[in-house]
Design a protein around this motif. Structure first.
Motif, PDB file in Angstrom:
ATOM      1  N   GLU A   5       0.837  -1.197   0.000  1.00 42.43           N
ATOM      2  CA  GLU A   5       0.000   0.000   0.000  1.00 42.43           C
ATOM      3  C   GLU A   5       0.873   1.249   0.000  1.00 42.43           C
ATOM      4  O   GLU A   5       2.001   1.250   0.491  1.00 42.43           O
ATOM      5  N   ILE A   6       0.341   2.289  -0.568  1.00 41.66           N
ATOM      6  CA  ILE A   6       1.060   3.556  -0.660  1.00 41.66           C
ATOM      7  C   ILE A   6       0.984   4.255   0.692  1.00 41.66           C
ATOM      8  O   ILE A   6      -0.073   4.313   1.311  1.00 41.66           O
ATOM      9  N   ARG A   7       2.096   4.788   1.140  1.00 37.23           N
ATOM     10  CA  ARG A   7       2.166   5.505   2.409  1.00 37.23           C
ATOM     11  C   ARG A   7       2.615   6.944   2.155  1.00 37.23           C
ATOM     12  O   ARG A   7       3.803   7.254   2.188  1.00 37.23           O
ATOM     13  N   PRO A   8       1.651   7.842   1.903  1.00 32.75           N
ATOM     14  CA  PRO A   8       2.024   9.219   1.562  1.00 32.75           C
ATOM     15  C   PRO A   8       2.670   9.974   2.721  1.00 32.75           C
ATOM     16  O   PRO A   8       3.477  10.877   2.500  1.00 32.75           O
ATOM     17  N   GLY A   9       2.367   9.630   3.952  1.00 30.46           N
ATOM     18  CA  GLY A   9       2.987  10.296   5.098  1.00 30.46           C
ATOM     19  C   GLY A   9       4.484  10.056   5.146  1.00 30.46           C
ATOM     20  O   GLY A   9       5.265  10.960   5.463  1.00 30.46           O
ATOM     21  N   ARG A  10       4.899   8.844   4.809  1.00 30.26           N
ATOM     22  CA  ARG A  10       6.329   8.550   4.772  1.00 30.26           C
ATOM     23  C   ARG A  10       7.017   9.295   3.637  1.00 30.26           C
ATOM     24  O   ARG A  10       8.166   9.713   3.776  1.00 30.26           O
ATOM     25  N   THR A  54      -0.549  11.228   7.114  1.00 25.98           N
ATOM     26  CA  THR A  54      -0.739   9.823   7.481  1.00 25.98           C
ATOM     27  C   THR A  54      -2.126   9.605   8.063  1.00 25.98           C
ATOM     28  O   THR A  54      -2.811   8.628   7.725  1.00 25.98           O
ATOM     29  N   TRP A  55      -2.574  10.488   8.938  1.00 23.88           N
ATOM     30  CA  TRP A  55      -3.887  10.350   9.561  1.00 23.88           C
ATOM     31  C   TRP A  55      -5.002  10.447   8.520  1.00 23.88           C
ATOM     32  O   TRP A  55      -5.943   9.643   8.535  1.00 23.88           O
ATOM     33  N   VAL A  56      -4.883  11.407   7.601  1.00 24.78           N
ATOM     34  CA  VAL A  56      -5.908  11.572   6.569  1.00 24.78           C
ATOM     35  C   VAL A  56      -5.957  10.343   5.656  1.00 24.78           C
ATOM     36  O   VAL A  56      -7.028   9.837   5.336  1.00 24.78           O
ATOM     37  N   SER A  57      -4.801   9.838   5.260  1.00 26.44           N
ATOM     38  CA  SER A  57      -4.796   8.665   4.377  1.00 26.44           C
ATOM     39  C   SER A  57      -5.318   7.436   5.102  1.00 26.44           C
ATOM     40  O   SER A  57      -6.000   6.595   4.506  1.00 26.44           O
ATOM     41  N   TYR A  58      -5.041   7.313   6.399  1.00 28.07           N
ATOM     42  CA  TYR A  58      -5.579   6.197   7.177  1.00 28.07           C
ATOM     43  C   TYR A  58      -7.100   6.251   7.224  1.00 28.07           C
ATOM     44  O   TYR A  58      -7.773   5.237   7.044  1.00 28.07           O
ATOM     45  N   ARG A  59      -7.631   7.452   7.466  1.00 29.84           N
ATOM     46  CA  ARG A  59      -9.086   7.588   7.527  1.00 29.84           C
ATOM     47  C   ARG A  59      -9.733   7.278   6.178  1.00 29.84           C
ATOM     48  O   ARG A  59     -10.792   6.661   6.116  1.00 29.84           O
ATOM     49  N   MET A  60      -9.084   7.701   5.084  1.00 33.26           N
ATOM     50  CA  MET A  60      -9.633   7.425   3.760  1.00 33.26           C
ATOM     51  C   MET A  60      -9.602   5.925   3.466  1.00 33.26           C
ATOM     52  O   MET A  60     -10.567   5.372   2.929  1.00 33.26           O
ATOM     53  N   ARG A  61      -8.496   5.257   3.813  1.00 36.01           N
ATOM     54  CA  ARG A  61      -8.411   3.806   3.598  1.00 36.01           C
ATOM     55  C   ARG A  61      -9.440   3.075   4.428  1.00 36.01           C
ATOM     56  O   ARG A  61     -10.080   2.122   3.970  1.00 36.01           O
ATOM     57  N   ARG A  62      -9.616   3.501   5.667  1.00 34.52           N
ATOM     58  CA  ARG A  62     -10.573   2.839   6.552  1.00 34.52           C
ATOM     59  C   ARG A  62     -11.993   2.974   6.018  1.00 34.52           C
ATOM     60  O   ARG A  62     -12.767   2.025   6.019  1.00 34.52           O
ATOM     61  N   ARG A  63     -12.325   4.161   5.549  1.00 37.63           N
ATOM     62  CA  ARG A  63     -13.667   4.389   5.015  1.00 37.63           C
ATOM     63  C   ARG A  63     -13.889   3.592   3.728  1.00 37.63           C
ATOM     64  O   ARG A  63     -14.935   3.012   3.516  1.00 37.63           O
ATOM     65  N   ARG A  64     -12.857   3.557   2.849  1.00 35.26           N
ATOM     66  CA  ARG A  64     -12.962   2.800   1.604  1.00 35.26           C
ATOM     67  C   ARG A  64     -13.117   1.311   1.878  1.00 35.26           C
ATOM     68  O   ARG A  64     -13.947   0.634   1.267  1.00 35.26           O
ATOM     69  N   ASP A  65     -12.348   0.785   2.826  1.00 36.99           N
ATOM     70  CA  ASP A  65     -12.442  -0.639   3.157  1.00 36.99           C
ATOM     71  C   ASP A  65     -13.791  -0.983   3.770  1.00 36.99           C
ATOM     72  O   ASP A  65     -14.323  -2.061   3.534  1.00 36.99           O
ATOM     73  N   SER A  74     -17.445   2.926  11.575  1.00 33.59           N
ATOM     74  CA  SER A  74     -17.475   3.339  12.983  1.00 33.59           C
ATOM     75  C   SER A  74     -16.540   4.511  13.223  1.00 33.59           C
ATOM     76  O   SER A  74     -16.029   4.701  14.299  1.00 33.59           O
ATOM     77  N   SER A  75     -16.336   5.319  12.190  1.00 33.68           N
ATOM     78  CA  SER A  75     -15.393   6.434  12.310  1.00 33.68           C
ATOM     79  C   SER A  75     -15.935   7.537  13.204  1.00 33.68           C
ATOM     80  O   SER A  75     -15.184   8.363  13.671  1.00 33.68           O
TER      81      SER A  75
END
Length: 83
Positions: A5-10, A54-65, A74-75
């Motif tokens: 997976e892509i990690r834009p925060g890194r 990192t937080w924004v991309s995590y939230r987007m991945r969680r919502r997409r999944d 459950s966000s």
């Protein structure tokens, strides 16, 4: 097909560190004179920016999944009513 997976925060953290290293190298070579305290706000600001990305991309991945599996999102901290 992606192997990881892509990690834009890194990526943001890496770019910030490269910019800081370039600034430090320019200062060490004498091409640019700045006090060492100039780099501290840039370091902490860059780390904050990387954490935010990192937080924004995590939230987007969680919502997409959650949409893919059909599970409720459950966000917002709400849980399903007990039956």
């Amino acid at each position: 097909m992606l192997r990881h997976e892509i990690r834009p925060g890194r990526a943001v953290a890496g770019l910030v560190m490269l910019a800081l290293a370039g600034g430090y190298a320019a200062d060490a070579a004498g091409a640019w004179r700045v006090p060492w305290t100039f780099f501290l706000p840039l370091l902490f600001g860059g780390l904050w920016l990387a954490a935010t990305v990192t937080w924004v991309s995590y939230r987007m991945r969680r919502r997409r999944d959650a949409r893919r599996t059909g599970a409720p999102d459950s966000s917002r901290g709400r849980s399903a009513p007990a039956r």
